[in-house]
Design a protein around this motif. Sequence first.
Motif, PDB file in Angstrom:
ATOM      1  N   LEU A  78       0.833  -1.196   0.000  1.00  0.00           N
ATOM      2  CA  LEU A  78       0.000   0.000   0.000  1.00  0.00           C
ATOM      3  C   LEU A  78       0.873   1.252   0.000  1.00  0.00           C
ATOM      4  O   LEU A  78       2.069   1.196   0.311  1.00  0.00           O
ATOM      5  N   PRO A  79       0.304   2.411  -0.343  1.00  0.00           N
ATOM      6  CA  PRO A  79       1.111   3.642  -0.401  1.00  0.00           C
ATOM      7  C   PRO A  79       1.839   3.970   0.900  1.00  0.00           C
ATOM      8  O   PRO A  79       2.900   4.610   0.865  1.00  0.00           O
ATOM      9  N   ASP A  80       1.303   3.531   2.054  1.00  0.00           N
ATOM     10  CA  ASP A  80       1.980   3.816   3.325  1.00  0.00           C
ATOM     11  C   ASP A  80       3.013   2.759   3.687  1.00  0.00           C
ATOM     12  O   ASP A  80       3.591   2.789   4.782  1.00  0.00           O
ATOM     13  N   GLY A  81       3.268   1.811   2.774  1.00  0.00           N
ATOM     14  CA  GLY A  81       4.279   0.790   3.011  1.00  0.00           C
ATOM     15  C   GLY A  81       3.757  -0.502   3.599  1.00  0.00           C
ATOM     16  O   GLY A  81       4.487  -1.500   3.658  1.00  0.00           O
ATOM     17  N   GLN A  82       2.528  -0.518   4.052  1.00  0.00           N
ATOM     18  CA  GLN A  82       1.977  -1.749   4.601  1.00  0.00           C
ATOM     19  C   GLN A  82       1.761  -2.783   3.508  1.00  0.00           C
ATOM     20  O   GLN A  82       1.496  -2.437   2.359  1.00  0.00           O
ATOM     21  N   GLN A  83       1.890  -4.047   3.892  1.00  0.00           N
ATOM     22  CA  GLN A  83       1.672  -5.145   2.970  1.00  0.00           C
ATOM     23  C   GLN A  83       0.330  -5.801   3.274  1.00  0.00           C
ATOM     24  O   GLN A  83      -0.075  -5.915   4.427  1.00  0.00           O
ATOM     25  N   ALA A  84      -0.360  -6.205   2.220  1.00  0.00           N
ATOM     26  CA  ALA A  84      -1.693  -6.772   2.386  1.00  0.00           C
ATOM     27  C   ALA A  84      -1.991  -7.672   1.205  1.00  0.00           C
ATOM     28  O   ALA A  84      -1.134  -7.914   0.342  1.00  0.00           O
ATOM     29  N   ARG A  85      -3.199  -8.181   1.182  1.00  0.00           N
ATOM     30  CA  ARG A  85      -3.672  -8.966   0.046  1.00  0.00           C
ATOM     31  C   ARG A  85      -4.995  -8.382  -0.413  1.00  0.00           C
ATOM     32  O   ARG A  85      -5.847  -8.029   0.398  1.00  0.00           O
ATOM     33  N   ARG A  86      -5.159  -8.274  -1.731  1.00  0.00           N
ATOM     34  CA  ARG A  86      -6.362  -7.698  -2.317  1.00  0.00           C
ATOM     35  C   ARG A  86      -6.904  -8.638  -3.393  1.00  0.00           C
ATOM     36  O   ARG A  86      -6.133  -9.245  -4.138  1.00  0.00           O
ATOM     37  N   LEU A  87      -8.236  -8.712  -3.478  1.00  0.00           N
ATOM     38  CA  LEU A  87      -8.890  -9.543  -4.478  1.00  0.00           C
ATOM     39  C   LEU A  87      -9.156  -8.742  -5.743  1.00  0.00           C
ATOM     40  O   LEU A  87      -9.440  -7.537  -5.685  1.00  0.00           O
ATOM     41  N   ARG A  88      -9.080  -9.437  -6.901  1.00  0.00           N
ATOM     42  CA  ARG A  88      -9.450  -8.850  -8.197  1.00  0.00           C
ATOM     43  C   ARG A  88     -10.210  -9.886  -9.000  1.00  0.00           C
ATOM     44  O   ARG A  88      -9.900 -11.068  -8.962  1.00  0.00           O
ATOM     45  N   LEU A  89     -11.202  -9.415  -9.736  1.00  0.00           N
ATOM     46  CA  LEU A  89     -11.942 -10.256 -10.669  1.00  0.00           C
ATOM     47  C   LEU A  89     -11.668  -9.743 -12.074  1.00  0.00           C
ATOM     48  O   LEU A  89     -11.944  -8.580 -12.378  1.00  0.00           O
ATOM     49  N   LEU A  90     -11.103 -10.600 -12.937  1.00  0.00           N
ATOM     50  CA  LEU A  90     -10.748 -10.224 -14.294  1.00  0.00           C
ATOM     51  C   LEU A  90     -11.506 -11.087 -15.287  1.00  0.00           C
ATOM     52  O   LEU A  90     -11.888 -12.225 -14.986  1.00  0.00           O
ATOM     53  N   ALA A  91     -11.720 -10.534 -16.471  1.00  0.00           N
ATOM     54  CA  ALA A  91     -12.296 -11.322 -17.558  1.00  0.00           C
ATOM     55  C   ALA A  91     -11.205 -12.205 -18.145  1.00  0.00           C
ATOM     56  O   ALA A  91     -10.080 -11.754 -18.376  1.00  0.00           O
ATOM     57  N   ALA A  92     -11.529 -13.476 -18.381  1.00  0.00           N
ATOM     58  CA  ALA A  92     -10.538 -14.394 -18.930  1.00  0.00           C
ATOM     59  C   ALA A  92     -10.288 -14.143 -20.415  1.00  0.00           C
ATOM     60  O   ALA A  92      -9.257 -14.544 -20.944  1.00  0.00           O
ATOM     61  N   ARG A  93     -11.226 -13.467 -21.080  1.00  0.00           N
ATOM     62  CA  ARG A  93     -11.094 -13.212 -22.517  1.00  0.00           C
ATOM     63  C   ARG A  93     -10.622 -11.771 -22.736  1.00  0.00           C
ATOM     64  O   ARG A  93     -10.985 -10.870 -21.987  1.00  0.00           O
ATOM     65  N   PRO A  94      -9.839 -11.533 -23.788  1.00  0.00           N
ATOM     66  CA  PRO A  94      -9.334 -10.175 -24.030  1.00  0.00           C
ATOM     67  C   PRO A  94     -10.393  -9.215 -24.538  1.00  0.00           C
ATOM     68  O   PRO A  94     -10.255  -7.999 -24.382  1.00  0.00           O
ATOM     69  N   GLU A  95     -11.456  -9.725 -25.174  1.00  0.00           N
ATOM     70  CA  GLU A  95     -12.489  -8.838 -25.718  1.00  0.00           C
ATOM     71  C   GLU A  95     -13.299  -8.231 -24.573  1.00  0.00           C
ATOM     72  O   GLU A  95     -13.742  -8.936 -23.668  1.00  0.00           O
ATOM     73  N   PRO A  96     -13.522  -6.910 -24.596  1.00  0.00           N
ATOM     74  CA  PRO A  96     -14.289  -6.280 -23.519  1.00  0.00           C
ATOM     75  C   PRO A  96     -15.765  -6.651 -23.589  1.00  0.00           C
ATOM     76  O   PRO A  96     -16.292  -6.984 -24.655  1.00  0.00           O
ATOM     77  N   GLN A  97     -16.418  -6.591 -22.453  1.00  0.00           N
ATOM     78  CA  GLN A  97     -17.862  -6.759 -22.429  1.00  0.00           C
ATOM     79  C   GLN A  97     -18.525  -5.544 -23.064  1.00  0.00           C
ATOM     80  O   GLN A  97     -17.973  -4.440 -23.077  1.00  0.00           O
ATOM     81  N   VAL A  98     -19.716  -5.754 -23.603  1.00  0.00           N
ATOM     82  CA  VAL A  98     -20.485  -4.654 -24.170  1.00  0.00           C
ATOM     83  C   VAL A  98     -21.865  -4.629 -23.524  1.00  0.00           C
ATOM     84  O   VAL A  98     -22.386  -5.661 -23.088  1.00  0.00           O
ATOM     85  N   ALA A  99     -22.435  -3.439 -23.424  1.00  0.00           N
ATOM     86  CA  ALA A  99     -23.784  -3.257 -22.902  1.00  0.00           C
ATOM     87  C   ALA A  99     -24.529  -2.305 -23.834  1.00  0.00           C
ATOM     88  O   ALA A  99     -23.964  -1.299 -24.279  1.00  0.00           O
ATOM     89  N   VAL A 100     -25.781  -2.637 -24.126  1.00  0.00           N
ATOM     90  CA  VAL A 100     -26.539  -1.910 -25.143  1.00  0.00           C
ATOM     91  C   VAL A 100     -27.871  -1.445 -24.571  1.00  0.00           C
ATOM     92  O   VAL A 100     -28.622  -2.238 -23.998  1.00  0.00           O
ATOM     93  N   LEU A 101     -28.154  -0.145 -24.739  1.00  0.00           N
ATOM     94  CA  LEU A 101     -29.437   0.437 -24.345  1.00  0.00           C
ATOM     95  C   LEU A 101     -30.319   0.522 -25.585  1.00  0.00           C
ATOM     96  O   LEU A 101     -30.131   1.402 -26.426  1.00  0.00           O
ATOM     97  N   PRO A 102     -31.309  -0.365 -25.758  1.00  0.00           N
ATOM     98  CA  PRO A 102     -32.159  -0.321 -26.953  1.00  0.00           C
ATOM     99  C   PRO A 102     -33.177   0.817 -26.866  1.00  0.00           C
ATOM    100  O   PRO A 102     -33.827   1.010 -25.834  1.00  0.00           O
ATOM    101  N   LEU A 103     -33.320   1.562 -27.953  1.00  0.00           N
ATOM    102  CA  LEU A 103     -34.254   2.683 -28.034  1.00  0.00           C
ATOM    103  C   LEU A 103     -35.251   2.418 -29.159  1.00  0.00           C
ATOM    104  O   LEU A 103     -34.857   2.171 -30.301  1.00  0.00           O
TER     105      LEU A 103
END
Length: 228
Positions: A78-103
């Motif tokens: 961390l910025p103050d020098g402390q050590q920790a563990r943090r969780l992350r969730l990543l997409a396994a595929r390189p293509e980004p997700q898309v979201a569409v608002l139908p009008l």
Amino acid sequence: MTPAVPLPRSLLTLPAEVGDLMDHTPESAYAHLRDTHPTWFLSPPGDDVIGIMRWPMTEGQVLHRDEDRVVLEDPVVLPDGQQARRLRLLAARPEPQVAVLPLVDGDVFLVDRFRHATRTWQWELLRGAGSEGISDADNAARQLQDQLGTTALELIGLGRVHPDAAILAGAVLLYAARIDTVGDARGDGIRSRTVAFAEAEQMALTGQITDALTITALFRARQAGLAG
């Protein structure tokens, strides 16, 4: 500089599939990802950045991996020098997700999905994973075809958004789509309705819509002059 100290191990030590590695421990899976996906572990220059420690100081773990997502436990400084563990969730595929608002003639088509994570129904736009080998706009058009059985008359890009940067690494690309026909939403646990744009905004204001992507898309579509 704060000296490296051993960090507590995670209580979750689920095995991970990492190709042909002989050692399928969470730690070896993490090392494999560091070698094969180095961009996942970069740190930008400058102060106040949360850095990721590397072996031999300590090692992270892959808590889960499937064809869609990867859950990592990173050893960080961390910025103050402390050590920790943090969780992350990543997409396994390189293509980004898309979201569409139908009008539809300026009105908004919404789907009501039962979401397991929240254990509630959620009014939402359409969304889905990107497919390899086609453009982001074509991925958005494919969501309309796959989920509604309809074709976009026009696709308007609304930019990208990070739905929850505290744990989700990937961004979602937002689109609005003008359509002239509305089929039935496809899939289990899905209902749908078409409402006036202003009514959809009111649903967001009163908490009937709580999905962050939908609220952001409504705001950006209003700013882009697509309302009504």
